[in-house]
Design an enzyme around this catalytic site. Structure first.
Site, PDB file in Angstrom:
ATOM      1  N   CYS A 145       0.776  -1.010  -0.058  1.00 31.99           N
ATOM      2  CA  CYS A 145      -0.253  -0.026   0.035  1.00 31.99           C
ATOM      3  C   CYS A 145       0.923   1.343   0.025  1.00 31.99           C
ATOM      4  O   CYS A 145       1.942   1.183   0.375  1.00 31.99           O
ATOM      5  CB  CYS A 145      -0.799   0.199   1.189  1.00 31.99           C
ATOM      6  N   TYR A 161      12.589  -3.823  -6.306  1.00 31.40           N
ATOM      7  CA  TYR A 161      11.223  -3.897  -7.318  1.00 31.40           C
ATOM      8  C   TYR A 161      10.162  -2.865  -6.894  1.00 31.40           C
ATOM      9  O   TYR A 161       9.707  -2.125  -7.589  1.00 31.40           O
ATOM     10  CB  TYR A 161      10.546  -5.113  -7.467  1.00 31.40           C
ATOM     11  N   GLY A 212      -0.125   0.591  -4.940  1.00 32.20           N
ATOM     12  CA  GLY A 212      -1.362  -0.177  -4.754  1.00 32.20           C
ATOM     13  C   GLY A 212      -2.548   0.084  -6.014  1.00 32.20           C
ATOM     14  O   GLY A 212      -2.607   1.610  -6.078  1.00 32.20           O
ATOM     15  N   ASN A 239       0.109   0.648   5.910  1.00 35.37           N
ATOM     16  CA  ASN A 239       0.925  -0.226   4.828  1.00 35.37           C
ATOM     17  C   ASN A 239       1.594  -1.309   5.647  1.00 35.37           C
ATOM     18  O   ASN A 239       2.458  -0.848   6.473  1.00 35.37           O
ATOM     19  CB  ASN A 239       1.922   0.984   4.287  1.00 35.37           C
ATOM     20  N   GLY A 240       1.439  -2.767   5.327  1.00 36.73           N
ATOM     21  CA  GLY A 240       2.176  -3.618   5.966  1.00 36.73           C
ATOM     22  C   GLY A 240       1.163  -4.909   6.239  1.00 36.73           C
ATOM     23  O   GLY A 240       0.151  -4.805   5.617  1.00 36.73           O
TER      24      GLY A 240
END
Ligand code: SF4
Length: 466
Positions: free
Chosen positions: A9, A249, A35, A109-110
């Site tokens: 995210c 990436y 996302g 986020n996670g």
């Protein structure tokens, strides 16, 4: 068609800006790569909270009317690719709730490795959850925390969590930017004239010409309010476990992450790869876009000319439907097209960032050969991925990861390549330019240092502030 690890995210927050929601909208645009399933913004003028969120890309979700429904000088936003919790609107973020102290909006986020256990525990106590997202677990913990200053309540809730979390949290009085004590996911602070901004990546600050200030530190709770900044570090220091795959990436190449430019690190990975796996070739080509940095580095060190051999169609949505019969491998072809003029008769070194299942890499090798290449040598700027991620990245099961059950030569044969070389773990970590001990690399090594078979929940906060 889409054989990649998927990012988790992206987060953005702003305090004290007359067009807060519009700025968050811009910030989310810059973070769209993190996302693409849903996007949302919560804004407040200090009293009422307004939330708009929907499935889809930022450009599709937010119309001018929708942004006008988000008044206020403070706002947070989120783009989501589903990790824990399935992909539906109930799991879109920010999530809002009315707590005893007033409204709260949160975006995460996670991935929490103990979310299920916490959820079951609270459900046994009568809690009712609206979504399957583990972010809601944090809100329930917050609602149950003992009375006291909000930062202490936050520390209580966060102290129950295990896993990876960067958070932005908005109350009527403050914007909180938080990173877990291991620092898995990035989160950075910037200044936009009189406003403070926080974002998952610095590319979002660049877009609005905000000045980067510093990273939120692992374990830090940064409170931003009209009184300025205050930083709380309620937990004892831990080892750092920054996600090295952000460099490989996920992150945008123009972002600066943990002190290093992402493109620069990818080039260094490519240079190291050329040292570890030299090959005779005529041209080096990247798999666009993620292989570009490493291919440039490989070309620098090997002296083999960098060329563009695959053209990417940037306008492919996630809903592309492959015909069941007839044209095979259509999915990859709609995304990538080979340049016959470049590839014909050449010994081609093709550089990509990673191999997940191997299905797409195999199609790419075939595509390059069909375009007339004499030899195809595959070089990968990370080690073999053998393990799934439990820290906020959408990964297939271990069985689906080709390197979990095949060695490099078996993979080479499956791809149909003349040679295959993976960057070593040591080489990848060296290319970051940071202390190798600062990184999580569990998807390459299976060395899960948090949460998986090592439950370390319920850390008692050592409350302190500065
Ligand atoms: S397991 Fe891999 S993808 Fe997940 S946090 Fe660790 S390095 Fe990143």
């Amino acid at each position: 068609m889409d054989d990649r690890f998927h990012d988790e995210c992206g987060l953005f927050g702003i305090w004290n800006h007359p067009e807060a929601a519009n700025v968050v909208y811009l910030g989310l645009y810059a973070l769209q790569h993190r996302g693409q399933e849903s996007a949302g913004i919560a804004a407040t003028d200090g009293a009422a909270f307004h939330v708009e969120k929907a499935m889809g890309w930022v450009a599709d979700v937010f119309s001018p009317e929708r942004l006008r429904r988000l008044p206020g000088h403070r706002a947070i936003g989120h783009v989501r690719y589903s990790t824990a919790g399935s992909s539906n609107l109930k799991n879109a973020q920010p999530i809002t709730a009315s707590a005893a102290r007033g409204p709260v909006a949160i975006a995460h986020n996670g991935n929490l490795t103990n979310a299920e256990a916490l959820r079951r525990e609270m459900e046994r106590d009568g809690a009712i959850f609206q979504s399957t997202s583990d972010t809601e677990v944090i809100l329930h913990l917050l609602a149950r925390s003992p009375a006291g200053p909000f930062e202490e309540q936050l520390a209580y809730a966060l102290g129950r969590l295990t896993g990876a979390y960067s958070l932005v949290l908005l109350t009527p009085d403050a914007l909180y930017a938080i990173r877990d004590p291991y620092g898995f996911r990035p989160l950075t602070l910037g200044r936009l004239r009189d406003a403070w901004v926080v974002a998952s990546e610095t590319c979002a600050l660049d877009l609005m010409e905000a000045e980067p200030v510093r990273d939120i530190e692992p374990g830090e709770i940064l409170a931003i309010s009209d009184a300025g900044l205050s930083s709380f570090r309620p937990f004892p220091p831990k080892e750092r476990l920054q996600c090295v795959f952000e460099y490989v990436y996920f992150a945008r190449p123009d972002s600066t992450l943990w002190g290093a430019n992402v493109h620069g690190v990818r080039k260094a990975m490519g240079r190291q790869l050329a040292l570890e796996h030299p090959v005779e070739g005529d041209i080096v080509i990247p798999v666009p876009d993620s292989g570009v940095g490493a291919a440039l580095g490989f070309s620098d060190t090997s002296g083999i000319a960098f060329e563009v051999g695959l053209i990417r169609n940037h306008y492919v949505g996630r809903t592309f439907i492959e015909p069941k019969q007839g044209i095979r491998h259509f999915g990859v072809k709609v995304k990538l097209n080979p340049l016959r003029e470049t590839l014909g008769g050449r010994r081609v070194v093709v550089v990509d960032d990673s191999i997940v299942r191997g299905t797409t890499s195999r199609k790419i090798v075939k595509m390059i050969r069909t375009a007339g290449a004499r030899e195809v040598h595959v070089r990968i700027s990370s080690p073999p991925i053998q393990w799934p991620c439990y820290y906020g990245i959408d990964t297939p099961t271990r069985k689906e990861l080709i390197a979990s059950s095949h060695d490099a030569d078996e993979i080479r044969r499956y791809l149909g390549a003349d040679s295959l070389g993976y960057l070593s773990l040591e080489g990848m970590l060296k290319a970051t330019g940071s202390d190798p001990a600062n990184f999580c690399h569990a998807c390459f090594t299976g060395n899960y240092r948090v949460g998986i078979g090592r439950e370390d929940t319920l850390q008692l906060p050592l409350f302190s502030s500065q």
